[in-house]
Motif scaffolding. Structure first.
Motif, PDB file in Angstrom:
ATOM      1  N   PRO A  75     -18.797 -10.682 -11.918  1.00 47.55           N
ATOM      2  CA  PRO A  75     -19.431 -11.647 -11.018  1.00 47.55           C
ATOM      3  C   PRO A  75     -18.351 -12.408 -10.254  1.00 47.55           C
ATOM      4  CG  PRO A  75     -19.912 -12.134 -13.339  1.00 47.55           C
ATOM      5  CD  PRO A  75     -18.875 -11.089 -13.322  1.00 47.55           C
ATOM      6  N   ILE A  76     -18.525 -12.532  -8.955  1.00 49.30           N
ATOM      7  CA  ILE A  76     -17.503 -13.177  -8.127  1.00 49.30           C
ATOM      8  C   ILE A  76     -17.850 -14.652  -7.960  1.00 49.30           C
ATOM      9  CG2 ILE A  76     -16.358 -13.148  -5.885  1.00 49.30           C
ATOM     10  CD1 ILE A  76     -17.239 -10.218  -5.671  1.00 49.30           C
ATOM     11  N   PRO A  77     -16.900 -15.539  -8.189  1.00 46.45           N
ATOM     12  CA  PRO A  77     -17.207 -16.961  -8.051  1.00 46.45           C
ATOM     13  C   PRO A  77     -17.264 -17.387  -6.593  1.00 46.45           C
ATOM     14  CG  PRO A  77     -14.952 -16.692  -8.752  1.00 46.45           C
ATOM     15  CD  PRO A  77     -15.531 -15.322  -8.679  1.00 46.45           C
ATOM     16  N   ASN A 106     -23.721 -15.934  -8.943  1.00 46.50           N
ATOM     17  CA  ASN A 106     -24.681 -14.847  -8.897  1.00 46.50           C
ATOM     18  C   ASN A 106     -26.113 -15.337  -9.085  1.00 46.50           C
ATOM     19  OD1 ASN A 106     -26.296 -12.618  -9.860  1.00 46.50           O
ATOM     20  ND2 ASN A 106     -24.383 -11.462 -10.034  1.00 46.50           N
ATOM     21  N   HIS A 154     -20.104 -20.664 -18.998  1.00 45.27           N
ATOM     22  CA  HIS A 154     -18.773 -21.162 -18.676  1.00 45.27           C
ATOM     23  C   HIS A 154     -18.196 -20.377 -17.506  1.00 45.27           C
ATOM     24  CE1 HIS A 154     -18.039 -17.674 -21.229  1.00 45.27           C
ATOM     25  NE2 HIS A 154     -16.980 -17.525 -20.483  1.00 45.27           N
ATOM     26  N   ASP A 155     -18.955 -19.378 -17.028  1.00 48.10           N
ATOM     27  CA  ASP A 155     -18.421 -18.427 -16.066  1.00 48.10           C
ATOM     28  C   ASP A 155     -18.941 -18.749 -14.657  1.00 48.10           C
ATOM     29  OD1 ASP A 155     -17.700 -16.269 -14.551  1.00 48.10           O
ATOM     30  OD2 ASP A 155     -18.186 -14.786 -16.084  1.00 48.10           O
ATOM     31  N   GLY A 196     -18.489 -17.153 -12.042  1.00 45.83           N
ATOM     32  CA  GLY A 196     -18.968 -15.940 -11.390  1.00 45.83           C
ATOM     33  C   GLY A 196     -20.454 -15.761 -11.640  1.00 45.83           C
ATOM     34  N   VAL A 197     -20.871 -15.940 -12.878  1.00 45.47           N
ATOM     35  CA  VAL A 197     -22.282 -15.819 -13.230  1.00 45.47           C
ATOM     36  C   VAL A 197     -23.095 -16.865 -12.474  1.00 45.47           C
ATOM     37  CG1 VAL A 197     -23.932 -16.041 -15.115  1.00 45.47           C
ATOM     38  CG2 VAL A 197     -21.779 -14.854 -15.490  1.00 45.47           C
ATOM     39  N   SER A 199     -29.017  -1.480 -29.273  1.00 43.95           N
ATOM     40  CA  SER A 199     -27.649  -1.909 -28.950  1.00 43.95           C
ATOM     41  C   SER A 199     -27.682  -3.370 -28.502  1.00 43.95           C
ATOM     42  CB  SER A 199     -27.110  -1.049 -27.825  1.00 43.95           C
ATOM     43  OG  SER A 199     -27.844  -1.323 -26.647  1.00 43.95           O
ATOM     44  N   GLN A 255     -29.201  -9.121 -13.613  1.00 46.99           N
ATOM     45  CA  GLN A 255     -30.120  -8.540 -12.642  1.00 46.99           C
ATOM     46  C   GLN A 255     -31.551  -8.648 -13.165  1.00 46.99           C
ATOM     47  OE1 GLN A 255     -29.068  -7.470  -9.625  1.00 46.99           O
ATOM     48  NE2 GLN A 255     -31.253  -7.425  -9.179  1.00 46.99           N
ATOM     49  N   MET A 283     -29.619  -4.034 -25.302  1.00 48.25           N
ATOM     50  CA  MET A 283     -31.052  -3.819 -25.498  1.00 48.25           C
ATOM     51  C   MET A 283     -31.665  -4.957 -26.304  1.00 48.25           C
ATOM     52  SD  MET A 283     -32.364  -1.223 -24.053  1.00 48.25           S
ATOM     53  CE  MET A 283     -31.553  -0.234 -22.830  1.00 48.25           C
ATOM     54  N   ASP A 329     -20.774  -6.838 -22.860  1.00 48.56           N
ATOM     55  CA  ASP A 329     -19.770  -6.260 -21.972  1.00 48.56           C
ATOM     56  C   ASP A 329     -20.136  -6.499 -20.514  1.00 48.56           C
ATOM     57  OD1 ASP A 329     -17.738  -5.101 -23.488  1.00 48.56           O
ATOM     58  OD2 ASP A 329     -19.116  -3.559 -24.177  1.00 48.56           O
ATOM     59  N   VAL A 330     -19.126  -6.413 -19.632  1.00 47.50           N
ATOM     60  CA  VAL A 330     -19.384  -6.698 -18.209  1.00 47.50           C
ATOM     61  C   VAL A 330     -20.485  -5.840 -17.612  1.00 47.50           C
ATOM     62  CG1 VAL A 330     -17.582  -7.839 -16.947  1.00 47.50           C
ATOM     63  CG2 VAL A 330     -17.113  -5.609 -17.923  1.00 47.50           C
ATOM     64  N   THR A 331     -20.470  -4.547 -17.915  1.00 45.57           N
ATOM     65  CA  THR A 331     -21.474  -3.701 -17.269  1.00 45.57           C
ATOM     66  C   THR A 331     -22.866  -4.045 -17.793  1.00 45.57           C
ATOM     67  OG1 THR A 331     -21.186  -1.941 -18.890  1.00 45.57           O
ATOM     68  CG2 THR A 331     -19.869  -1.796 -16.907  1.00 45.57           C
ATOM     69  N   ILE A 332     -22.947  -4.434 -19.058  1.00 45.99           N
ATOM     70  CA  ILE A 332     -24.242  -4.826 -19.623  1.00 45.99           C
ATOM     71  C   ILE A 332     -24.635  -6.205 -19.106  1.00 45.99           C
ATOM     72  CG2 ILE A 332     -25.531  -5.120 -21.774  1.00 45.99           C
ATOM     73  CD1 ILE A 332     -24.442  -2.325 -21.471  1.00 45.99           C
ATOM     74  N   GLN A 333     -23.640  -7.075 -18.943  1.00 40.02           N
ATOM     75  CA  GLN A 333     -23.902  -8.406 -18.382  1.00 40.02           C
ATOM     76  C   GLN A 333     -24.550  -8.278 -17.012  1.00 40.02           C
ATOM     77  OE1 GLN A 333     -21.199 -11.898 -18.409  1.00 40.02           O
ATOM     78  NE2 GLN A 333     -20.722 -11.359 -16.317  1.00 40.02           N
ATOM     79  N   ALA A 334     -24.024  -7.366 -16.197  1.00 40.49           N
ATOM     80  CA  ALA A 334     -24.589  -7.170 -14.868  1.00 40.49           C
ATOM     81  C   ALA A 334     -26.058  -6.751 -14.972  1.00 40.49           C
ATOM     82  CB  ALA A 334     -23.779  -6.119 -14.109  1.00 40.49           C
ATOM     83  N   GLN A 335     -26.359  -5.862 -15.928  1.00 36.23           N
ATOM     84  CA  GLN A 335     -27.750  -5.447 -16.132  1.00 36.23           C
ATOM     85  C   GLN A 335     -28.646  -6.625 -16.473  1.00 36.23           C
ATOM     86  OE1 GLN A 335     -27.905  -2.599 -19.325  1.00 36.23           O
ATOM     87  NE2 GLN A 335     -26.728  -1.044 -18.244  1.00 36.23           N
ATOM     88  N   ILE A 352     -24.971  -1.180 -10.654  1.00 39.26           N
ATOM     89  CA  ILE A 352     -25.320  -1.551 -12.017  1.00 39.26           C
ATOM     90  C   ILE A 352     -25.540  -0.287 -12.829  1.00 39.26           C
ATOM     91  CG2 ILE A 352     -27.033  -2.704 -13.448  1.00 39.26           C
ATOM     92  CD1 ILE A 352     -27.197  -4.834 -11.353  1.00 39.26           C
ATOM     93  N   GLU A 387     -21.403 -12.986  -3.329  1.00 34.21           N
ATOM     94  CA  GLU A 387     -22.386 -12.510  -4.289  1.00 34.21           C
ATOM     95  C   GLU A 387     -23.673 -12.104  -3.580  1.00 34.21           C
ATOM     96  OE1 GLU A 387     -22.950 -11.876  -7.507  1.00 34.21           O
ATOM     97  OE2 GLU A 387     -20.833 -12.112  -8.017  1.00 34.21           O
TER      98      GLU A 387
END
Lengths: 353, 345, 340
Positions: B258-260, C222, C215-216, C218-219, C158, C197, C161, C188-194, B272, B265
């Motif tokens: 994720p980009i800050p 988004n 704390h992120d 970036g999140v 997992s 979304q 899931m 993980d990042v790829t799961i975080q993106a899922q 994905i 974004e």
């Protein structure tokens, strides 16, 4: 349109409490740069405390544990001094003075009045000058002396048994978990076999083969007792071995001895102490139990178990024979358990944070 | 210093952990890379891809199942004498992920940092050791007043610095940093990265920097290797990796961060990945990424892709860049629409 | 169309510790509108999770205490509700998703049953209808073979899931507010993106308001509409997403944004960290909690807590730099230029 802020927020918020200074004192000259002091940033204001200091601090705030510790110390002192506080020994008999009820001058109101179950003052009728504080048994032996001598022996048995458990358990559990793999596998199977045999049978066989006595009771208790300690140590070491500080020491090239003594042992110490503290009352009880079923010490030696067994036989008419040793053994057991509980709470790392 | 000399050569390294009687967990399944003197290689992958295992095999915490690790042209795991082994241990150190479990709670900072000195320079007197520890504390930005304190009195960032000082005490040439910033607060992460960079310049250190995503590694790595299920998927210079990622997995990893920046974004097209990472006990046939790959082709389940140098210094393990494979009949995408949106990246 | 659904006013939470009372949340104010996402950003120990738990009244009773403030949900103060009424609100009106999906699922209970539990309790549905709904929820959160997976246990899923299942559970009763406490930190990042979304899609479909604790940054960029930046138990700055990211006024917000890695920046550009360590809430003085790490500290900062300054309808900041007495030389370029 986005959310409206609360009225309160606009006026003056958060509300000022006394702790936060006073607006009246803010003067213009405070609005000058106060450059960062980089050294100050890494300052730690709290005083430095080691794990043990903190654990003791926590222990001493636990009322139950502190009272138990004091009571235990008193009991130990009396057990050591008590038998020599009068001229009787634990084995000296005086048939003329058999079955005397307890009498302490000044404590008559507490029941130490020398009256038997029928309410007759035996000391007066038999014209006995001297007071037996806890009374005497059917052979005229002083129960005060016998109770404290018995406490001595019971504590001795328990402490020696716990110490042997400690040594064997720590070494066995430590080796098993530190080397792991096949060694661990093999050593654990032995433990399982030992645990599989009902320990009462092992102990009875043991005492039948050896002569009943302090040594055989201790041996009988240790032969299966160390298993608990070994398991505690093994579990702890296995957990610690995966911790990164142990790996770090390994990458530094530390020897096994260093790993064990500097990294593993200090961290297993807490659970070991707690386990020992729980082993002692168990051992005292077990010794009493063995004596009670007739496998314990032989007369005239006395342990608390032997005294309780004697008292139990004549409980209806001479209840004092049972009450005093039963009271002492209960006090010891409760105190050790409370103290062990307190120690466990004080040393539990989960209590941190 | 000869910058282009290879300090560490890992060739076809495998580490399998037995699981039950017949199967094994293939944590590291044949990887090769080199690290030059003074260089930082970033090793990136998701949890369970075997990146930490690589670090632990190199630092001899684990023995490899097969393959070889050469350090200064010497085999690390071969049978060597005590003194040489000790020397090798000294020259390779590790910084750990968890600042809470990586320091012995019963030892003072002084004892923790001086441990390496006691082991490797036993001739040193107590005074000399203490002054060395104070020097190290200052080097990592801590106060020498801290030496008599215990680890639990420090914050996460400070503990991590103590861990760094411990590693530096024995003057290593090479440091494996195993996710050293993953457990730290955002504002502290940059402190630690900058400190590691500063120390690298001052002490001519070589790093293997392990991370679980591609965001921070960029600032410290000269080259980056992307790992997936025990294999390296792509390895190249950092700039190239961010500007021109080739492997579909690298692209997905980059896109997942994720980009800050809200505007970016809102405008960007995110890739994905669907599904989860397969179990390293029961690996998919052919390419191990094919179960989640948006560009999967028929051929991917048949043949395992080779690790090819597509451009100079840019190695990729994917059929898309293998002309020989792409000329096969079954080298056609299985999912059309996905590829069309995907190739706009 | 903005309708306020939750208002937290002047919330104080303190904990009893061995060293005495510690105030972890020291006067937090924010509002949440229907269907919007509010992100609460902060580092460990900033009090963001405590705030979330206070809203749900999930703080440990024996040592935590909400000493002051109100939590108004649709005009009703949650702090005055009885335990029973609160239980009705929890789950059916306000739901929560935790960081670790494994600990929020009962390992001995089938997934389907766990999702149905809330439906049976709050919506008084019959078993067949509840099961149907549970199935729908699993399909909605994108779990393949939902029908068979209803009968599975948590350990058969997992991490990603599992978090989907937790979200399905949380949203089963159509709550108005979803509180997500670091929902992707363990993934993980790829799961975080899922998962992110998924949360966005679900919010659109169900019109749920989300409080996202993370704390992120970036999140946040988004997901969020509004952002509250917390430091040492106080919200030091709050505003819309763009206000916080493009016109940050508090030196801490500024520092956080600068210390984030930027994928498009060149690697030779150094990161700018915030010096020092987060303060220990137990030893905080009377001044601004950020004073010790702030590059623009003034004398006043060390002794006095700044007031909130109201910069726009949505943007507030708690910093002495906003005070008119502050000399202009002290004010950094980024601050104060926007709202002239």
């Amino acid at each position: 349109m986005t959310s409206k802020l609360n009225e309160k927020q606009l006026v003056d918020s958060p509300p000022l409490t006394n702790a936060r200074g006073n607006h009246d004192e803010i003067t213009d000259d405070l609005f000058v740069a106060a450059p960062l002091n980089l050294a100050l940033q890494e300052e730690i204001s709290k005083p430095s405390v080691s794990f043990w200091q903190e654990a003791f601090h926590r222990l001493f705030r636990n009322k139950g544990a502190v009272i138990s510790l004091v009571v235990l110390l008193l009991l130990v002192i009396v057990a050591l001094v008590g038998p020599s506080m009068n001229e009787h020994t634990y084995r000296s008999q005086n048939i003329a003075h058999s079955n005397m009820p307890p009498k302490v001058s000044g404590l008559e109101w507490l029941g130490f009045d020398g009256k038997n179950s029928k309410g007759i003052d035996v000391y007066e009728t038999q014209a006995v000058e001297e007071n037996y504080w806890f009374g005497t048994d059917e052979f005229g032996r002083d129960i005060w002396t016998r109770v404290w001598k018995g406490t001595q022996i019971s504590l001795f048995i328990a402490l020696v048994a716990a110490a042997l458990d400690l040594v064997i358990g720590v070494v066995y559990g430590g080796i098993s978990s530190f080397y792991g793999g096949r060694v661990d596998n093999f050593m654990q199977r032995i433990i399982e076999v030992l645990v599989g045999i009902p320990n009462l049978i092992v102990i009875i066989l043991f005492i039948l083969i050896l002569e009943p006595g302090i040594r055989s009771i201790i041996l009988a208790m240790v032969i299966t007792g160390w298993v608990g300690m070994a398991r505690v140590v093994r579990g702890q070491v296995l957990q610690l071995k995966g911790q990164e500080f142990v790996l770090a020491s390994q990458t530094l090239g530390a020897s096994n001895a260093r790993l064990i003594w500097k990294h593993l042992m200090p961290n297993v110490m807490g659970p070991i102490i707690v386990t020992v503290m729980f082993t002692i009352p168990t051992a005292i009880f077990f010794e009493a139990f063995l004596s009670f079923i007739g496998l314990g010490l032989q007369a005239p030696l006395a342990s608390l178990g032997v005294l309780i067994e004697d008292g139990y036989k004549s409980m209806r008419f001479f209840s004092y024979k049972l009450i005093f040793p039963a009271f002492v053994i209960s006090a010891i057991m409760i105190c050790f358990n409370l103290l062990a509980d307190g120690l466990r709470d004080a040393m539990d790392p989960k209590m941190k944070r | 210093m000869k910058k282009n000399e290879e300090l560490l050569v890992v060739s076809d390294l495998k580490k399998h952990f037995p699981v039950g009687k017949k199967s094994s967990l293939k944590a590291v399944d044949g990887i090769s890379f080199t690290i030059k003197k003074g260089e930082t290689l970033g090793l990136v992958g998701e949890s369970g891809c075997g990146k930490s295992t690589v670090g632990r095999v190199i630092t001899q915490i684990y023995q490899p199942s097969s393959g070889e690790v050469l350090f200064n042209n010497d085999s690390v795991h071969g049978r060597i004498s005590g003194a040489a082994k000790k020397e090798k241990k000294r020259s390779m150190q590790m910084i750990f992920q968890d600042p809470y479990s990586s320091l012995n709670p019963r030892m003072t900072v002084m004892e923790i940092i001086s441990e390496g000195l006691i082991i490797h320079s036993p001739g040193l007197g107590r005074k000399e050791r203490e002054s060395k520890v104070n020097e190290l504390l200052e080097l990592v930005g801590l106060n020498k007043k801290h030496a008599q304190r215990f680890p639990h009195e420090f914050s996460g960032g400070q503990r991590q610095r103590i861990g760094i000082a411990r590693a530096l005490a024995v003057e290593p040439e090479f440091i494996v940093a195993d996710e050293p910033i993953a457990a730290l607060d955002v504002s502290i992460q940059a402190q630690i990265v900058n400190l590691l960079k500063k120390l690298q310049d001052e002490k001519e250190l070589t790093y293997l920097f392990i991370a679980h995503d591609l965001s921070m590694v960029k600032y410290i790595s000269d080259r980056i290797a992307v790992m997936y299920l025990g294999k390296i998927m792509e390895i190249t210079e950092s700039e190239t990796l961010y500007e021109k990622p080739l492997h579909p997995y690298t692209r997905a990893l980059l896109s997942a961060i994720p980009i800050p920046d809200p505007d970016m974004e809102r405008s960007r097209e995110q890739i994905i990945l669907t599904g989860d990472v397969p179990s390293p006990i029961d690996l998919p046939s052919g390419c191990r990424f094919r179960t989640r790959c948006p560009n999967v082709m028929g051929v991917c389940s048949e043949i395992e892709p080779q690790f090819l140098e597509v451009e100079s210094n840019h190695f990729v393990s994917c059929h898309l860049y293998d002309e020989q494979v792409m000329s096969r009949e079954d080298a056609v995408p299985l999912y059309d629409e996905k590829v069309s949106t995907y190739q706009t990246v | 169309m903005t309708e306020e659904i939750l208002a937290v006013t002047d919330l104080h939470v303190s904990f009893k510790t061995q060293a005495g009372m510690v105030t972890a949340v020291r006067g937090v104010n924010f509002n949440l509108n229907k269907g919007e996402t509010l992100a609460i950003v902060g580092e460990s120990g900033s009090g963001k999770s405590v705030t979330a738990k206070a809203i749900m009244r999930l703080l440990p009773k024996h040592n935590a205490q909400i000493s002051q403030g109100g939590i108004l949900y649709e005009g009703q103060d949650l702090l005055n509700l009885s335990v029973n009424d609160m239980q009705k609100v929890r789950g059916s009106e306000i739901a929560m998703v935790f960081q670790d999906p494994m600990t929020s699922l009962n390992p001995t209970m089938r997934i389907g049953k766990q999702i149905m539990e809330g439906l049976l309790k709050h919506q008084k549905l019959s078993k067949t209808v509840a099961k149907e709904k549970a199935l729908q929820m699993l399909e909605l959160v994108g779990i393949p073979n939902a029908k068979e997976r209803l009968e599975a246990y948590p350990h058969q899923f997992s991490g990603g899931m599992r978090q989907r299942v937790v979200i399905a559970m949380a949203l089963a009763c159509n709550p108005h507010i979803l509180i997500a406490d670091e929902p992707t930190t363990a993934l993980d990042v790829t799961i975080q993106a899922q998962i992110l979304q998924l949360m966005k899609d679900l919010q659109e479909k169900m019109d749920t308001a989300i409080i996202l604790i993370t704390h992120d940054l970036g999140v946040v960029a988004n997901m969020a509409d509004h952002v509250a930046v917390m430091y040492a138990g106080e919200i030091v700055e709050q505003g819309t997403l763009d206000e916080i990211f493009y016109q940050p006024q508090h030196p801490y917000t500024l520092g956080l944004l600068r210390s984030m890695p930027n994928l498009s920046a060149s690697r030779s550009e150094p990161l700018i960290p915030i010096p020092g360590s987060p303060p220990d809430v137990m030893t905080l003085g009377t001044g601004c909690p950020f004073a010790a790490r702030c590059p623009h500290t003034m004398k006043v900062c060390h002794d006095f807590l700044p007031k909130y300054t109201h910069l726009s309808d949505s943007h507030t900041v708690m910093c002495w730099l906003q005070d008119e007495r502050t000399p202009s030389a002290q004010i950094p370029e980024e601050v104060g230029s926007v709202y002239e």
